[in-house]
Design an enzyme around this catalytic site. Sequence first.
Site, PDB file in Angstrom:
ATOM      1  N   CYS A   1     -39.278  31.620  95.115  1.00 16.25           N
ATOM      2  CA  CYS A   1     -40.748  32.284  94.685  1.00 16.25           C
ATOM      3  C   CYS A   1     -41.753  31.147  95.832  1.00 16.25           C
ATOM      4  O   CYS A   1     -42.991  32.058  96.406  1.00 16.25           O
ATOM      5  CB  CYS A   1     -40.849  31.656  93.362  1.00 16.25           C
ATOM      6  SG  CYS A   1     -40.615  30.463  92.366  1.00 16.25           S
TER       7      CYS A   1
ATOM      8  N   HIS B   1     -45.596  29.667  87.856  1.00 16.90           N
ATOM      9  CA  HIS B   1     -46.434  28.437  89.138  1.00 16.90           C
ATOM     10  C   HIS B   1     -47.761  28.445  89.302  1.00 16.90           C
ATOM     11  O   HIS B   1     -48.436  29.571  89.091  1.00 16.90           O
ATOM     12  CB  HIS B   1     -45.039  28.104  89.937  1.00 16.90           C
ATOM     13  CG  HIS B   1     -43.613  28.164  89.788  1.00 16.90           C
ATOM     14  ND1 HIS B   1     -42.707  27.478  88.933  1.00 16.90           N
ATOM     15  CD2 HIS B   1     -42.639  29.331  90.305  1.00 16.90           C
ATOM     16  CE1 HIS B   1     -41.432  27.498  89.533  1.00 16.90           C
ATOM     17  NE2 HIS B   1     -41.577  29.122  90.185  1.00 16.90           N
TER      18      HIS B   1
END
Length: 347
Positions: free
Chosen positions: A141, A221
Amino acid sequence: MNKVAVGVNGYGVIGKRVADAILMQPDMELVGVADIATDWRIASVANRLPIFAATEDARLAMTVAGLRPRGTLDELVELSDIIIDTTPKHVAAGNLERYRTAGVKAVFQGGESHATTGHSFVAQANYDSALGRDTTRVVSCNTTSIVRVLGALDTAGLLLRARGVLIRRATDPWESHLGGIMNTMVPEPSIPSHQGPDAQTVLPGLDLVTIAAKGAHTQTHNHYWTIQLTRPATRDEVIAALRAAPRIAFIRISDGLVALNSTIELMRDLGRPRGDMWEVAVWEDLVTVQGDEVFLTYQVYNEAIVIPETIDAIRALTKLAPDAASSMAITDSTLGMRKDFLSAQLP
């Protein structure tokens, strides 16, 4: 239209999202999903999807649980033109020879090393080099976001070098009862962190260094980048380069999107499946340009960002679409991806 038969091995955070995305594609058929679980994770879809047992022990356990598996992983492989392996880290690499022996193409995820397949994939960057390959690896990711954002500036001829700080979520939300961290932050034990070198497996020419730490949160994140440009530029030029790239969407503090959780809540309000965000969300009003330097921050939804890349990897390996633009247009349309979440601006 002849559809490519796709099997998914591993029905966890990524696998279930990949399976749902395959069902939305006009040129793909989901022939089944394999797993070892017998609890709610697989029982919740047993009446909706063809389920297979990843092992013989799992087949027996599923049968006892009343789940009626269609067969074993080997039988799913026989039915498939391509397998998407979303099993846990290192488990997938052990399945590689099984797929090769069966003559089935396979897409792995970023938990495996680049050496597993010898090719790492982000659709906008290197789709052409994946055409017709037997295997590829969709990068993680965070790496996907790095390639999208820095790749956009590189394509515009603006990127010289980049230095990034990544604040990573502690664990996936559904596993937060099993571990994670509280009231602390844990630095990754090396600089550069692994995401920078991983991005260079896709775009070898990038001059970047990443530093990462794990934070005490479970959703998404957060990246902070200091970027040196090839020349002095205006803020408008940088914004235009990011806006021209696929799979980057803008968010703004001025709209009340002031934190990671507010963006996730927006995804739910927009009716996104599971509240997913497939795009990289760049805070537009924080993009700052000083001469030949850019400072920016963005958000990465770790559970969803690699889903469109995985769909495009299927098309690349099976040659369903001749180039990245053709494949991404189908994927982005079926998923409903956007360039700006609070305007009518579509891909």
